[in-house]
Design a protein around this motif. Structure first.
Motif, PDB file in Angstrom:
ATOM      1  N   ASP A  28       0.638  -1.148   0.026  1.00 11.15           N
ATOM      2  CA  ASP A  28       0.049  -0.253   0.150  1.00 11.15           C
ATOM      3  C   ASP A  28       0.763   1.215   0.032  1.00 11.15           C
ATOM      4  O   ASP A  28       0.521   2.256  -0.561  1.00 11.15           O
ATOM      5  CB  ASP A  28      -0.828  -0.082   1.293  1.00 11.15           C
ATOM      6  N   ASN A  78      -7.692  -3.272   9.947  1.00 13.94           N
ATOM      7  CA  ASN A  78      -7.990  -3.375   8.490  1.00 13.94           C
ATOM      8  C   ASN A  78      -9.071  -2.534   8.447  1.00 13.94           C
ATOM      9  O   ASN A  78      -9.332  -1.743   7.303  1.00 13.94           O
ATOM     10  CB  ASN A  78      -8.078  -4.765   8.200  1.00 13.94           C
ATOM     11  N   ALA A  82      -8.982   0.918   6.139  1.00 11.90           N
ATOM     12  CA  ALA A  82     -10.216   0.953   4.878  1.00 11.90           C
ATOM     13  C   ALA A  82     -10.885   2.451   4.997  1.00 11.90           C
ATOM     14  O   ALA A  82     -10.966   3.021   3.794  1.00 11.90           O
ATOM     15  CB  ALA A  82     -10.979  -0.519   4.654  1.00 11.90           C
ATOM     16  N   ASN A 129      -2.658  -0.550   8.718  1.00 12.36           N
ATOM     17  CA  ASN A 129      -2.372  -1.736   7.773  1.00 12.36           C
ATOM     18  C   ASN A 129      -1.311  -2.693   8.092  1.00 12.36           C
ATOM     19  O   ASN A 129      -1.049  -3.809   7.890  1.00 12.36           O
ATOM     20  CB  ASN A 129      -2.251  -1.165   6.366  1.00 12.36           C
ATOM     21  N   THR A 193      -8.208  -3.578   0.907  1.00  9.07           N
ATOM     22  CA  THR A 193      -8.228  -3.670   2.225  1.00  9.07           C
ATOM     23  C   THR A 193      -9.454  -4.501   2.786  1.00  9.07           C
ATOM     24  O   THR A 193      -9.320  -5.272   3.629  1.00  9.07           O
ATOM     25  CB  THR A 193      -7.995  -2.641   3.185  1.00  9.07           C
ATOM     26  N   ASP A 196      -9.388  -8.087   1.783  1.00  7.47           N
ATOM     27  CA  ASP A 196      -8.692  -9.001   2.348  1.00  7.47           C
ATOM     28  C   ASP A 196      -8.894  -9.357   3.683  1.00  7.47           C
ATOM     29  O   ASP A 196      -9.025 -10.442   4.090  1.00  7.47           O
ATOM     30  CB  ASP A 196      -7.155  -8.129   2.376  1.00  7.47           C
TER      31      ASP A 196
END
Length: 207
Positions: A28, A78, A82, A129, A193, A196
């Motif tokens: 990222d 996460n 996001a 992250n 994100t 994931d």
């Protein structure tokens, strides 16, 4: 003694594991660096170093929790990352629309520099992250120092090269405004994100 590994083999393996994990957790950084460069924003060494240090501290402290953080914090981290990426992306797109969505960028566009507030707005979600990567390192036995060190190095390098690529591309006449490209990249990062996190939740449920 017979059957005993050389003293240096174990540390070397851990360094390799930490480096691979840091690079995987810093993808990222490349995307964000590219989004900054495409807008012809200067990414000073101090700004990149500050973001990288935040990422490294996140990985460092996440290692202490190990499996506990893997079970609790990564989901929260996460989702929070996001949301921040999503908000930043929307802000960029709104800015593009407000300034005239029909205009495109040229090589004569003004070059700006990031201020401290803008740097911290990026450092927070990127550090969140990196918590999952640090926690994964703790779960497999990596030391906090090694994980934090490689997180700083990987974060700095990935963001530097991402910014370089974006900045060089910005010198050409683009068919779309860089602010729109930047906003879309941040929204894509937001969606990736979330995907994931959703994938990891599905995998955990199948176990």
């Amino acid at each position: 003694k017979e059957g005993t590994s050389p003293p240096s083999s174990f540390p070397l393996a851990k360094h390799i594991d930490a480096l691979i994990l840091a690079l995987a957790s810093s993808t990222d950084n490349f995307t964000v660096g590219f989004s900054i460069g495409i807008r012809r924003k200067h990414l000073g060494h101090w700004a990149n170093a500050l973001i990288s240090l935040c990422n490294g501290f996140g990985a460092f402290f996440a290692v202490f929790g190990g499996r506990v953080i893997m079970e609790v914090l990564p989901s929260f981290a996460n989702v929070a990352a996001a949301l921040v990426f999503g908000v930043l992306g929307i802000v960029e797109i709104v800015s593009w629309y407000s300034n005239g969505s029909g205009e495109t960028s040229t090589s004569s566009s003004a070059v700006g520099a990031m201020n401290f507030s803008q740097v911290m707005q990026l450092a927070v979600p990127m550090t969140l992250n990196n918590l999952a990567g640090g926690a994964a390192g703790g779960a497999v036995g990596l030391s906090p120092g090694i994980s934090g060190f490689y997180a700083v190095m990987a974060s700095y390098a990935m963001m530097y090269f991402g910014h370089m690529a974006g900045f060089r591309l910005s010198t050409a006449k683009l068919p779309v405004d860089p602010s729109l490209v930047s906003g879309m990249l941040l929204l894509v990062l937001c969606l990736l994100t979330i995907l994931d996190e959703a994938t990891s939740e599905t995998d955990d449920g199948d176990l």
